[in-house]
Design a protein around this motif. Structure first.
Motif, short mmCIF file in Angstrom:
data_model
loop_
_atom_site.label_atom_id
_atom_site.label_comp_id
_atom_site.label_asym_id
_atom_site.label_seq_id
_atom_site.Cartn_x
_atom_site.Cartn_y
_atom_site.Cartn_z
N UNK A 40 0.84 -1.20 0.00
CA UNK A 40 0.00 0.00 0.00
C UNK A 40 0.88 1.25 0.00
N UNK A 41 1.96 1.22 0.77
CA UNK A 41 2.88 2.36 0.79
C UNK A 41 3.49 2.63 -0.57
N UNK A 42 3.89 1.57 -1.27
CA UNK A 42 4.45 1.73 -2.61
C UNK A 42 3.41 2.28 -3.57
N UNK A 43 2.17 1.82 -3.44
CA UNK A 43 1.10 2.32 -4.28
C UNK A 43 0.86 3.81 -4.04
N UNK A 44 0.85 4.21 -2.76
CA UNK A 44 0.60 5.62 -2.42
C UNK A 44 1.72 6.50 -2.97
N UNK A 45 2.97 6.09 -2.77
CA UNK A 45 4.09 6.87 -3.29
C UNK A 45 4.05 6.89 -4.82
N UNK A 46 3.71 5.77 -5.43
CA UNK A 46 3.58 5.72 -6.89
C UNK A 46 2.52 6.68 -7.39
N UNK A 47 1.41 6.77 -6.68
CA UNK A 47 0.34 7.69 -7.04
C UNK A 47 0.81 9.13 -6.91
N UNK A 48 1.49 9.43 -5.83
CA UNK A 48 2.01 10.79 -5.63
C UNK A 48 3.01 11.15 -6.71
N UNK A 49 3.94 10.24 -7.01
CA UNK A 49 4.94 10.49 -8.05
C UNK A 49 4.26 10.69 -9.40
N UNK A 50 3.24 9.89 -9.67
CA UNK A 50 2.50 10.00 -10.92
C UNK A 50 1.81 11.35 -11.03
N UNK A 51 1.24 11.83 -9.95
CA UNK A 51 0.57 13.14 -9.96
C UNK A 51 1.58 14.27 -10.14
N UNK A 52 2.73 14.16 -9.50
CA UNK A 52 3.74 15.21 -9.59
C UNK A 52 4.39 15.25 -10.97
N UNK A 53 4.73 14.08 -11.50
CA UNK A 53 5.45 14.02 -12.78
C UNK A 53 4.52 14.02 -13.98
N UNK A 54 3.24 13.92 -13.76
CA UNK A 54 2.31 13.94 -14.88
C UNK A 54 2.11 12.58 -15.52
N UNK A 55 2.30 11.51 -14.76
CA UNK A 55 1.98 10.19 -15.27
C UNK A 55 3.14 9.24 -15.42
N UNK A 56 4.31 9.57 -14.86
CA UNK A 56 5.46 8.68 -14.96
C UNK A 56 5.24 7.35 -14.27
N UNK A 57 4.53 7.37 -13.17
CA UNK A 57 4.19 6.16 -12.45
C UNK A 57 5.33 5.58 -11.66
N UNK A 58 5.07 4.42 -11.07
CA UNK A 58 6.04 3.73 -10.23
C UNK A 58 7.10 3.05 -11.06
N UNK A 59 8.33 3.03 -10.55
CA UNK A 59 9.35 2.22 -11.20
C UNK A 59 9.07 0.74 -10.96
N UNK A 60 9.80 -0.12 -11.61
CA UNK A 60 9.60 -1.55 -11.42
C UNK A 60 9.96 -1.95 -10.00
N UNK A 61 9.37 -3.03 -9.53
CA UNK A 61 9.55 -3.45 -8.14
C UNK A 61 11.00 -3.78 -7.83
N UNK A 62 11.68 -4.47 -8.74
CA UNK A 62 13.05 -4.90 -8.46
C UNK A 62 14.08 -3.88 -8.91
#
Length: 92
Positions: A40-62
C-alpha cells in the motif's frame, strides 16, 4: 502482469518489514501487516509520483528506486496509522 504482482508482494514484504523496523513498530506488526504496509505504501508513493510528474508512475519493483519508494511509502503509512490510532486515546 502476474509476475509484476508477485514481485511487488515480495518487494512490499521486505520494504514493509524494513519500514516497521525504522518506525519502531516491528514488534507490534506481523508478516501480513508488513506486506500490506509495503504494498500500500508503494502504491501511495507511486500515485504521488505519478501526480507530480504527470503520469510517470512507479518504477519496477526490483529496481532501487522502486524499493526505496516502497520503504518510504510504508513508513508514511505506518506513521499515519499510528497517528490516527493515537488520536482516539485520551490522557487521564
Amino acid at each position: 502482469m502476474l509476475w509484476s504482482i508477485i514481485s511487488w508482494i515480495i518487494v512490499g514484504g521486505i520494504a514493509g518489514w524494513i519500514a516497521s523496523m525504522i518506525m519502531g513498530r516491528n514488534a507490534q506488526m506481523g508478516f501480513v501487516a508488513n506486506v500490506a504496509a509495503g504494498i500500500v505504501g508503494a502504491f501511495v508513493v507511486g500515485l504521488i509520483v505519478s501526480l507530480i510528474t504527470g503520469g510517470g508512475g512507479m518504477p519496477e519493483a526490483f529496481s532501487l528506486w522502486g524499493f526505496i519508494a516502497a520503504i518510504i511509502g510504508a513508513c508514511l503509512l505506518i506513521w499515519v496509522v499510528a497517528a490516527v490510532k493515537g488520536r482516539g486515546r485520551t490522557k487521564v
